[in-house]
Motif scaffolding. Structure first.
Motif, PDB file in Angstrom:
ATOM      1  N   MET A 176       0.852  -1.200   0.000  1.00  0.00           N
ATOM      2  CA  MET A 176       0.000   0.000   0.000  1.00  0.00           C
ATOM      3  C   MET A 176       0.882   1.242   0.000  1.00  0.00           C
ATOM      4  N   THR A 177       0.762   2.080  -0.974  1.00  0.00           N
ATOM      5  CA  THR A 177       1.546   3.295  -1.044  1.00  0.00           C
ATOM      6  C   THR A 177       0.786   4.437  -0.398  1.00  0.00           C
ATOM      7  N   SER A 178       1.501   5.549  -0.181  1.00  0.00           N
ATOM      8  CA  SER A 178       0.866   6.705   0.452  1.00  0.00           C
ATOM      9  C   SER A 178      -0.249   7.268  -0.406  1.00  0.00           C
ATOM     10  N   SER A 179      -0.246   6.937  -1.725  1.00  0.00           N
ATOM     11  CA  SER A 179      -1.315   7.431  -2.603  1.00  0.00           C
ATOM     12  C   SER A 179      -2.597   6.623  -2.442  1.00  0.00           C
ATOM     13  N   ASN A 180      -2.492   5.432  -1.855  1.00  0.00           N
ATOM     14  CA  ASN A 180      -3.684   4.606  -1.635  1.00  0.00           C
ATOM     15  C   ASN A 180      -4.340   4.996  -0.318  1.00  0.00           C
ATOM     16  N   SER A 181      -4.986   6.140  -0.326  1.00  0.00           N
ATOM     17  CA  SER A 181      -5.552   6.706   0.891  1.00  0.00           C
ATOM     18  C   SER A 181      -7.067   6.746   0.804  1.00  0.00           C
ATOM     19  N   PHE A 182      -7.699   6.889   1.966  1.00  0.00           N
ATOM     20  CA  PHE A 182      -9.148   6.938   2.063  1.00  0.00           C
ATOM     21  C   PHE A 182      -9.561   8.155   2.875  1.00  0.00           C
ATOM     22  N   LEU A 183     -10.665   8.763   2.486  1.00  0.00           N
ATOM     23  CA  LEU A 183     -11.218   9.894   3.228  1.00  0.00           C
ATOM     24  C   LEU A 183     -12.658   9.567   3.583  1.00  0.00           C
ATOM     25  N   VAL A 184     -12.927   9.557   4.895  1.00  0.00           N
ATOM     26  CA  VAL A 184     -14.262   9.268   5.405  1.00  0.00           C
ATOM     27  C   VAL A 184     -14.821  10.538   6.032  1.00  0.00           C
ATOM     28  N   ILE A 185     -16.040  10.905   5.668  1.00  0.00           N
ATOM     29  CA  ILE A 185     -16.689  12.104   6.211  1.00  0.00           C
ATOM     30  C   ILE A 185     -17.975  11.689   6.908  1.00  0.00           C
ATOM     31  N   ASN A 186     -18.060  11.998   8.184  1.00  0.00           N
ATOM     32  CA  ASN A 186     -19.256  11.664   8.974  1.00  0.00           C
ATOM     33  C   ASN A 186     -19.634  10.191   8.850  1.00  0.00           C
ATOM     34  N   GLY A 187     -18.605   9.334   8.887  1.00  0.00           N
ATOM     35  CA  GLY A 187     -18.827   7.894   8.872  1.00  0.00           C
ATOM     36  C   GLY A 187     -19.028   7.280   7.508  1.00  0.00           C
ATOM     37  N   VAL A 188     -19.028   8.089   6.447  1.00  0.00           N
ATOM     38  CA  VAL A 188     -19.314   7.593   5.100  1.00  0.00           C
ATOM     39  C   VAL A 188     -18.093   7.811   4.218  1.00  0.00           C
ATOM     40  N   LEU A 189     -17.710   6.790   3.449  1.00  0.00           N
ATOM     41  CA  LEU A 189     -16.580   6.926   2.540  1.00  0.00           C
ATOM     42  C   LEU A 189     -16.853   8.024   1.516  1.00  0.00           C
ATOM     43  N   SER A 190     -15.945   8.984   1.442  1.00  0.00           N
ATOM     44  CA  SER A 190     -16.088  10.092   0.500  1.00  0.00           C
ATOM     45  C   SER A 190     -15.167   9.927  -0.697  1.00  0.00           C
ATOM     46  N   HIS A 191     -13.904   9.527  -0.431  1.00  0.00           N
ATOM     47  CA  HIS A 191     -12.930   9.335  -1.497  1.00  0.00           C
ATOM     48  C   HIS A 191     -12.159   8.054  -1.234  1.00  0.00           C
ATOM     49  N   SER A 192     -11.879   7.313  -2.302  1.00  0.00           N
ATOM     50  CA  SER A 192     -11.044   6.126  -2.219  1.00  0.00           C
ATOM     51  C   SER A 192      -9.980   6.221  -3.308  1.00  0.00           C
ATOM     52  N   PRO A 193      -8.939   5.382  -3.255  1.00  0.00           N
ATOM     53  CA  PRO A 193      -7.867   5.465  -4.253  1.00  0.00           C
ATOM     54  C   PRO A 193      -8.434   5.308  -5.668  1.00  0.00           C
ATOM     55  N   PRO A 194      -7.901   6.010  -6.654  1.00  0.00           N
ATOM     56  CA  PRO A 194      -6.816   6.989  -6.541  1.00  0.00           C
ATOM     57  C   PRO A 194      -7.307   8.431  -6.400  1.00  0.00           C
ATOM     58  N   GLU A 195      -8.597   8.627  -6.152  1.00  0.00           N
ATOM     59  CA  GLU A 195      -9.159   9.981  -6.124  1.00  0.00           C
ATOM     60  C   GLU A 195      -8.911  10.718  -4.810  1.00  0.00           C
ATOM     61  N   THR A 196      -8.507  10.013  -3.760  1.00  0.00           N
ATOM     62  CA  THR A 196      -8.338  10.662  -2.465  1.00  0.00           C
ATOM     63  C   THR A 196      -7.243  11.724  -2.524  1.00  0.00           C
ATOM     64  N   PRO A 197      -7.519  12.933  -2.058  1.00  0.00           N
ATOM     65  CA  PRO A 197      -6.472  13.952  -2.038  1.00  0.00           C
ATOM     66  C   PRO A 197      -5.403  13.605  -1.013  1.00  0.00           C
ATOM     67  N   SER A 198      -4.206  14.144  -1.214  1.00  0.00           N
ATOM     68  CA  SER A 198      -3.153  13.980  -0.215  1.00  0.00           C
ATOM     69  C   SER A 198      -3.561  14.689   1.069  1.00  0.00           C
ATOM     70  N   VAL A 199      -2.890  14.368   2.163  1.00  0.00           N
ATOM     71  CA  VAL A 199      -3.207  15.018   3.440  1.00  0.00           C
ATOM     72  C   VAL A 199      -3.025  16.526   3.338  1.00  0.00           C
ATOM     73  N   SER A 200      -1.948  16.973   2.707  1.00  0.00           N
ATOM     74  CA  SER A 200      -1.695  18.417   2.618  1.00  0.00           C
ATOM     75  C   SER A 200      -2.784  19.117   1.814  1.00  0.00           C
ATOM     76  N   VAL A 201      -3.232  18.502   0.717  1.00  0.00           N
ATOM     77  CA  VAL A 201      -4.309  19.100  -0.085  1.00  0.00           C
ATOM     78  C   VAL A 201      -5.613  19.112   0.705  1.00  0.00           C
ATOM     79  N   PHE A 202      -5.895  18.014   1.374  1.00  0.00           N
ATOM     80  CA  PHE A 202      -7.105  17.924   2.193  1.00  0.00           C
ATOM     81  C   PHE A 202      -7.130  19.017   3.261  1.00  0.00           C
ATOM     82  N   LEU A 203      -6.035  19.168   4.002  1.00  0.00           N
ATOM     83  CA  LEU A 203      -5.985  20.179   5.062  1.00  0.00           C
ATOM     84  C   LEU A 203      -6.020  21.591   4.495  1.00  0.00           C
ATOM     85  N   ASN A 204      -5.455  21.770   3.334  1.00  0.00           N
ATOM     86  CA  ASN A 204      -5.446  23.084   2.715  1.00  0.00           C
ATOM     87  C   ASN A 204      -6.841  23.530   2.287  1.00  0.00           C
ATOM     88  N   ASN A 205      -7.716  22.554   2.045  1.00  0.00           N
ATOM     89  CA  ASN A 205      -9.049  22.867   1.526  1.00  0.00           C
ATOM     90  C   ASN A 205     -10.155  22.796   2.565  1.00  0.00           C
TER      91      ASN A 205
END
Length: 350
Positions: A1-30
């Protein structure tokens, strides 16, 4: 699993899965809000210092909602209903752990499917600009992370003093990710982390770390015999006080506790660049690196040169270290032991 294979969950629901998940820095920036970052330990079997991170996340939300609410929410009426730390803990914990459970399940399934090793980095953010009736939105970003091996020379931090201290330093919030970008133009090519100072001398912390030095006490410096073992020196660990305007990092607090339990002298005072000839060791801390020894520190010869806003136009002076010293190694070893004791089983989320 690479750092690009990330998941973003919002309020308990999957919002983004690989490869669409933004990086942590992009996520925090937005996304605005209070956040905390930790990681798994012992091949994803436990979560590092989870209770401490939940308490820091709740405290950051409380501080932002009171002192700078625009960094957290636009609903002032809602903020007034959560005026105590206990209110925030009781609100945040179940919502965060719901999202964390789903994020970990998906990340571990992906990790097992790919047959990869390494740990998982978890960033949790809470925002008061909620789209749901419960008052806050909870975001959990989970991705791969390969911890550095402590002590290897090539893994030493290379630091540069380039910017001023934080606003609302007591809280960890995503707006800082955007604000620290202005310092990047001043980063020398070799620097791996940026240090903050308001005057060019008193060093506060790093942009994503807390900063420590092991310093010979000035009154004994003239009597030091270079042929004596370093353990014979009269020394103290120094790090800037919270009142100086630094982030109360989880690992920073652990270092203070370790020094107290081990009888290692520690003083909460901002290390002074002008006293760098007394520095024997230096290290930085955060919840991903834990403890990382410092290989080299650069600072501008003139603080005014930073107004040039280009590292190539700045003249630098350096302080170099041989590698992790005895005190840094002792602190790092004890924190690793405590990571085992205070690890929160990942199985509790599954």
């Amino acid at each position: 699993m690479t750092s690009s294979n990330s998941f973003l969950v919002i309020n308990g629901v999957l919002s983004h899965s690989p490869p669409e998940t933004p990086s942590v820095s992009v996520f925090l920036n937005n996304q605005s809000g209070a956040y905390t970052t930790t990681r798994t330990h012992n091949n994803t079997s436990s979560l590092l210092f989870w209770d401490r991170h939940l308490h820091r996340l709740s405290n950051s939300a409380l501080i932002l909602s009171k002192s700078n609410p625009y960094l957290f929410t636009s609903d002032m009426n809602w903020v007034s209903s959560f005026s105590s730390f206990s209110n925030w803990v009781s609100l945040i914990r179940p919502l965060v752990e719901e999202s964390l459970c789903n994020g970990l399940c998906m990340a571990l399934r992906e990790k097992g499917f790919c047959g990869t090793e390494g740990e998982l980095a978890i960033t949790t953010l809470v925002s008061g600009n909620s789209r749901v009736c419960r008052g806050i939105d909870v975001y959990v970003h989970v991705g791969g992370y390969d911890p550095m091996v402590f002590g290897r020379r090539e893994n030493g931090a290379r630091l540069a003093v380039v910017g001023c201290g934080r606003d609302v330093a007591m809280a960890k919030y995503s707006e800082w990710v955007r604000r620290r970008k202005y310092m990047e133009k001043l980063r020398p090519p070799s620097a791996t982390e940026l240090l903050l100072s308001n005057d060019g001398d008193q060093i506060l912390e790093g942009s994503v770390t807390n900063f420590f030095v092991v310093c010979r006490r000035e009154m004994d410096a003239a009597n030091d015999d270079p042929n004596e073992p370093k353990s014979k020196y009269s020394f103290e660990v120094q790090t800037a006080a919270i009142s100086d305007g630094v982030l109360p990092g989880v690992i920073r607090q652990l270092v203070i506790e370790v020094c107290s339990s081990k009888g290692i002298p520690l003083r909460e005072v901002a290390p002074s660049w002008s006293d760098r000839n007394l520095w024997e060791e230096a290290f930085v801390t955060n919840s991903l690196r834990l403890v990382q020894h410092v290989e080299m520190i650069q600072a501008p010869i003139s603080w005014e040169q930073l107004h040039l806003k280009n590292s190539e136009k700045v003249s630098w002076e350096e302080k170099q270290f041989e590698g992790p010293g005895l005190i840094t190694e002792e602190i790092q070893s004890e924190i690793m032991d405590r990571a085992d004791v205070e690890g929160y089983p990942v199985s509790n989320f599954l």
